[in-house]
Design a protein around this motif. Structure first.
Motif, short mmCIF file in Angstrom:
data_model
loop_
_atom_site.label_atom_id
_atom_site.label_comp_id
_atom_site.label_asym_id
_atom_site.label_seq_id
_atom_site.Cartn_x
_atom_site.Cartn_y
_atom_site.Cartn_z
N MET A 65 0.79 -1.05 -0.05
CA MET A 65 0.07 0.04 0.00
C MET A 65 0.90 1.33 -0.01
O MET A 65 0.31 2.24 -0.75
CB MET A 65 -1.00 -0.04 1.15
CG MET A 65 -1.85 -0.96 0.98
SD MET A 65 -3.05 -1.14 2.27
CE MET A 65 -3.78 0.64 2.30
N MET A 66 2.10 1.34 0.69
CA MET A 66 2.98 2.46 0.90
C MET A 66 3.55 2.52 -0.74
O MET A 66 3.58 3.78 -1.02
CB MET A 66 3.97 2.04 1.79
CG MET A 66 3.30 2.09 3.13
SD MET A 66 4.79 2.00 4.40
CE MET A 66 6.22 3.26 3.93
N ILE A 67 3.93 1.56 -1.30
CA ILE A 67 4.45 1.64 -2.55
C ILE A 67 3.68 2.15 -3.42
O ILE A 67 3.93 2.95 -4.38
CB ILE A 67 5.18 0.17 -3.14
CG1 ILE A 67 6.27 -0.09 -2.14
CG2 ILE A 67 5.35 0.27 -4.51
CD1 ILE A 67 6.80 -1.68 -2.25
N LEU A 68 2.40 1.65 -3.44
CA LEU A 68 1.19 2.10 -4.49
C LEU A 68 1.05 3.58 -4.07
O LEU A 68 0.85 4.34 -5.00
CB LEU A 68 -0.15 1.31 -4.15
CG LEU A 68 -1.42 1.49 -5.05
CD1 LEU A 68 -0.77 1.47 -6.49
CD2 LEU A 68 -2.54 0.93 -4.71
N SER A 69 1.00 4.04 -3.00
CA SER A 69 0.64 5.65 -2.38
C SER A 69 1.72 6.46 -2.94
O SER A 69 1.57 7.35 -3.50
CB SER A 69 0.36 5.61 -0.97
OG SER A 69 1.33 5.39 -0.11
N ASN A 70 2.94 5.86 -2.69
CA ASN A 70 4.06 6.63 -3.19
C ASN A 70 4.17 6.78 -4.66
O ASN A 70 4.61 7.90 -4.99
CB ASN A 70 5.55 5.77 -2.91
CG ASN A 70 5.90 6.19 -1.28
OD1 ASN A 70 5.56 6.84 -0.66
ND2 ASN A 70 6.65 5.18 -0.74
N GLY A 71 3.69 5.73 -5.47
CA GLY A 71 3.66 5.70 -6.99
C GLY A 71 2.64 6.78 -7.32
O GLY A 71 2.84 7.51 -8.09
N LYS A 72 1.41 6.89 -6.67
CA LYS A 72 0.28 8.01 -6.87
C LYS A 72 1.03 9.31 -6.62
O LYS A 72 0.68 10.27 -7.31
CB LYS A 72 -0.91 7.57 -6.20
CG LYS A 72 -1.40 6.28 -6.83
CD LYS A 72 -2.91 6.29 -5.92
CE LYS A 72 -3.73 5.14 -6.57
NZ LYS A 72 -5.01 5.26 -5.77
N LYS A 73 1.62 9.33 -5.51
CA LYS A 73 2.20 10.84 -5.08
C LYS A 73 3.20 11.08 -5.96
O LYS A 73 3.20 12.34 -6.43
CB LYS A 73 2.81 10.48 -3.75
CG LYS A 73 3.23 11.79 -3.18
CD LYS A 73 3.94 11.63 -1.82
CE LYS A 73 4.50 12.79 -1.13
NZ LYS A 73 5.01 12.71 0.25
N ALA A 74 4.30 10.14 -6.71
CA ALA A 74 4.90 10.80 -7.58
C ALA A 74 4.27 11.14 -8.96
O ALA A 74 4.80 12.10 -9.66
CB ALA A 74 6.19 9.70 -8.05
N GLU A 75 3.43 10.60 -9.31
CA GLU A 75 2.58 11.14 -10.26
C GLU A 75 1.90 12.14 -10.20
O GLU A 75 2.03 13.17 -11.14
CB GLU A 75 1.46 9.90 -10.73
CG GLU A 75 1.89 8.56 -11.29
CD GLU A 75 0.75 7.62 -11.49
OE1 GLU A 75 -0.41 8.03 -11.57
OE2 GLU A 75 0.87 6.42 -11.36
N ARG A 76 1.29 12.61 -9.08
CA ARG A 76 0.77 13.86 -8.88
C ARG A 76 2.03 14.74 -9.04
O ARG A 76 1.84 16.23 -9.54
CB ARG A 76 0.01 13.83 -7.29
CG ARG A 76 -1.53 13.34 -7.38
CD ARG A 76 -2.09 13.72 -6.49
NE ARG A 76 -1.40 13.71 -5.14
CZ ARG A 76 -1.28 12.32 -4.26
NH1 ARG A 76 -2.20 11.23 -4.62
NH2 ARG A 76 -0.77 12.41 -2.99
N LYS A 77 3.15 14.56 -8.61
CA LYS A 77 4.25 15.69 -8.02
C LYS A 77 4.53 15.93 -9.59
O LYS A 77 4.92 17.16 -9.98
CB LYS A 77 5.13 15.00 -7.15
CG LYS A 77 6.24 16.01 -7.03
CD LYS A 77 7.38 15.59 -5.97
CE LYS A 77 8.23 16.53 -5.44
NZ LYS A 77 9.10 16.01 -4.51
N ALA A 78 4.63 14.86 -10.54
CA ALA A 78 5.16 15.20 -11.86
C ALA A 78 4.40 15.67 -12.67
O ALA A 78 4.48 16.68 -13.15
CB ALA A 78 5.65 13.74 -12.40
#
Length: 103
Positions: free
Chosen positions: A5-18
């Protein structure tokens, strides 16, 4: 499960940041005059051409206000600022300018 779940949330966070960085870069380019040259343009109601300057006027019996480009304005008004006898429904209503136009 918690790690996935943390990896998934980090991936979404990275997408939003990009996405946020890309949007900022786009706004910066527009501000500096390197952006999309057609940004902010509107279409002429007669010919559908995308332009930076439109004239608001009425030119037919319906009396509806329309936005026309400079070349179509000559057709709508007869090329005369206040219209003429051949264009009885013509009425001038002001100009619209694209304030985001590239200089």
């Amino acid at each position: 499960m918690m790690i996935s779940m943390m990896i998934l949330s980090n991936g979404k966070k990275a997408e939003r940041k990009a996405a946020k960085k890309a949007k900022k870069a786009e706004r910066r380019a527009q501000r500096e005059g390197r952006g999309n040259p057609s940004a902010g343009q509107k279409n002429c109601d007669m010919c559908s051409k995308s332009v930076d300057l439109l004239i608001r006027c009425t030119y037919d019996a319906s009396g509806e206000w329309r936005m026309v480009c400079g070349s179509c304005w000559k057709t709508a008004s007869g090329g005369v600022v206040d219209g003429d006898a051949a264009h009885p429904h013509y009425r001038y209503g002001g100009l619209w300018k694209n304030r985001r136009a590239q200089k």
